[in-house]
Design a protein around this motif. Structure first.
Motif, PDB file in Angstrom:
ATOM      1  N   GLY A  11       8.040  10.285  23.991  1.00 23.97           N
ATOM      2  CA  GLY A  11       9.885  11.548  24.458  1.00 23.97           C
ATOM      3  C   GLY A  11       9.357  12.348  24.057  1.00 23.97           C
ATOM      4  O   GLY A  11       8.505  13.234  24.497  1.00 23.97           O
ATOM      5  N   SER A  15       5.862  13.831  23.631  1.00 24.35           N
ATOM      6  CA  SER A  15       5.106  13.848  24.546  1.00 24.35           C
ATOM      7  C   SER A  15       4.132  15.261  23.901  1.00 24.35           C
ATOM      8  O   SER A  15       2.974  15.025  24.657  1.00 24.35           O
ATOM      9  N   ASP A  32       6.306   2.852  22.851  1.00 27.41           N
ATOM     10  CA  ASP A  32       7.463   3.169  23.343  1.00 27.41           C
ATOM     11  C   ASP A  32       7.877   2.652  24.137  1.00 27.41           C
ATOM     12  O   ASP A  32       7.496   1.459  24.899  1.00 27.41           O
ATOM     13  N   ASN A  36      14.975   6.611  25.859  1.00 30.69           N
ATOM     14  CA  ASN A  36      15.224   7.780  26.195  1.00 30.69           C
ATOM     15  C   ASN A  36      13.964   8.508  27.121  1.00 30.69           C
ATOM     16  O   ASN A  36      14.006   9.512  26.972  1.00 30.69           O
ATOM     17  N   SER A  37      13.012   7.452  27.183  1.00 30.17           N
ATOM     18  CA  SER A  37      12.246   8.382  27.872  1.00 30.17           C
ATOM     19  C   SER A  37      11.565   7.538  29.212  1.00 30.17           C
ATOM     20  O   SER A  37      12.264   6.250  30.241  1.00 30.17           O
ATOM     21  N   SER A  41       6.581  10.306  31.799  1.00 30.54           N
ATOM     22  CA  SER A  41       5.475  11.754  30.617  1.00 30.54           C
ATOM     23  C   SER A  41       4.121  10.999  30.578  1.00 30.54           C
ATOM     24  O   SER A  41       2.980  12.122  30.432  1.00 30.54           O
ATOM     25  N   GLU A 204      11.900  18.497  28.378  1.00 30.02           N
ATOM     26  CA  GLU A 204      12.989  17.259  27.619  1.00 30.02           C
ATOM     27  C   GLU A 204      13.938  16.585  28.784  1.00 30.02           C
ATOM     28  O   GLU A 204      14.090  17.210  29.913  1.00 30.02           O
ATOM     29  N   ASN A 205      13.854  15.501  28.975  1.00 29.38           N
ATOM     30  CA  ASN A 205      14.627  14.320  29.469  1.00 29.38           C
ATOM     31  C   ASN A 205      15.510  13.715  29.662  1.00 29.38           C
ATOM     32  O   ASN A 205      15.467  12.817  29.370  1.00 29.38           O
TER      33      ASN A 205
END
Ligand code: NAD
Ligand code: WQD
Length: 350
Positions: A11, A15, A32, A36-37, A41, A204-205
């Motif tokens: 995240g 990360s 993870d 939400n990622s 990354s 941020e993604n």
């Protein structure tokens, strides 16, 4: 070489922290679920380190797994034992973080954030790993007009997400009390993390339309959203817009590294620390700085106040500074520049 488990390491904050730990020579296990990622990354972390000439062979391991499934967490510990380098500590980022979603679907938030954490702590006990750094949030505080928030101020969250964070802090206090000579625990209350790694490779993604100010600003600047709707122009602040303590994600990552080093070297204890810069910035100041630094327009209009919002949320960060020797030294201009660089290089995220 210390082995560290990072939950939610793919995240936003995870990360950047994983990258820093790898730069400093740690062995990193990431778990993870990618709820939400994205696995991109992790590829990017490797790419940044390769560019820096840092070898991460045998130092970065990934488990796609969910904390709600204890066997997924056990995989990381088993792996570390197989390598004869057992996990020494956990940095626990994994969790759902949208205030809005938590109000809509509280059970999902309690299930993911609380059950996931309890499973993690049980597995840690099983493998005799009793060192943990937890991602808490300034959202646990009862806010007070124009007063810097201190760790011993009253906590009174106003939404399920905040209740989750405070509950986890309380669980950690209870397990500490049950074995005070064993546990080393730090709950870090972040203020408003923004920005991105200067390479523009990780950042941020947000999935879907973001709710927070900063990703909205970058999405307006790039043309994905028409304008920022500023929630209220009549707050008791210098220009009538809400004031927050924005902190660069790299300063936050450094705060984690220092906390980890601190708890591992000191006697068992439980710590609660604010991670913020101690400086407040209003919505208008933020937008103006973003426009000036990046030479882009960020159109905005004023709308009603958002429910549950506050005028002023800024950290008293003196405890973290004195205990950790931590100095958050990136300013709002750096945050605006780095986040825009990330957005420009990744207009559609990873
Ligand atoms: P993020 O959503 O980018 O990262 C969280 C990661 O956890 C994601 O990669 C997600 O896929 C993973 N995850 C969620 N539930 C999981 C589960 N059950 N099992 C495995 N993985 C799971 O969020 P972030 O901004 O990096 O935040 C990290 C932590 O910091 C969160 O706990 C968040 O609540 C907390 N925090 C964030 C902010 C903020 O504004 N970003 C502020 C204060 C606290
Ligand atoms: C910042 C300021 C808004 C959007 C939230 C969570 C908190 C923490 C961080 C995890 C406020 C204003 C915003 C917009 C606006 N997360 N705003 N227009 O509310 O301080 O904190 O994220 O722990 O728990 O509550 O952050 O970025 O949403 O808002 O005017 O479109 O920007 O009113 O003054 P917030 P935010």
């Amino acid at each position: 070489m210390k082995s560290i488990l990072i939950t939610g390491g793919a995240g936003f904050i995870g990360s950047h922290t994983s990258l820093l730990l790898l730069e400093k020579g740690y062995k990193v296990f990431i778990i993870d679920s990618f709820i939400n990622s994205s696995d991109k990354s992790l590829e990017r972390i490797s790419a940044i380190l390769k560019k820096q000439g840092i070898n991460i062979e045998d130092r970065l391991y990934f488990i796609k797994g969910d904390l709600r499934k204890p066997s997924d967490i056990e995989k990381a510990f088993e792996m570390s034992f197989k390598f004869k380098n057992p996990i020494r500590a956990v940095i626990h980022f994994a969790g759902l973080k949208s205030v809005y979603d938590s109000v809509k679907d509280p059970l999902n938030y309690w299930e993911n954030n609380i059950n996931g954490t309890i499973n993690l702590l049980k597995v840690m006990e099983k493998y005799s790993c009793k060192n943990i750094v937890f991602s808490s949030s300034a959202t646990v505080y009862r806010t007070q007009a124009n007063k810097l928030l201190k760790e011993d101020d009253i906590c009174e969250p106003v939404n399920p997400y905040g209740n989750n964070k405070l509950t986890i802090e309380n669980i950690l206090k209870d397990i500490y009390k049950s074995e005070p000579s064993q546990w080393r625990i730090a709950s870090l209350r972040y203020f408003n993390p923004v920005g991105a790694h200067e390479s523009g490779l990780i950042g941020e993604n947000p999935m879907g339309t973001p709710n927070n100010l900063y990703p909205r600003i970058t999405q307006v600047a790039i043309g994905k959203i028409n304008e920022i709707k500023i929630y209220g122009s009549d707050w008791q602040t210098s220009d009538g817009t809400g004031v927050r303590d924005y902190i660069h994600v790299l300063d936050l990552a450094e705060g984690h590294l220092l906390t980890l080093d601190y708890i591992l070297k000191e006697n068992p204890q439980i710590l609660t620390l604010n991670l913020g810069t101690g400086k407040g910035t209003s919505v208008l100041e933020f937008i103006n700085t973003f426009e000036t630094v990046n030479k882009v327009k960020v159109p905005f209009s004023f709308v009603e106040r958002r429910q549950g919002d506050n005028a002023f949320v800024v950290a008293d960060n003196s405890l973290a500074k004195s205990i950790l020797n931590w100095i958050p030294n990136r300013n709002i201009k750096d945050m605006c520049r780095d986040g825009w660089n990330w957005q420009l290089k990744n207009p559609n995220g990873y």
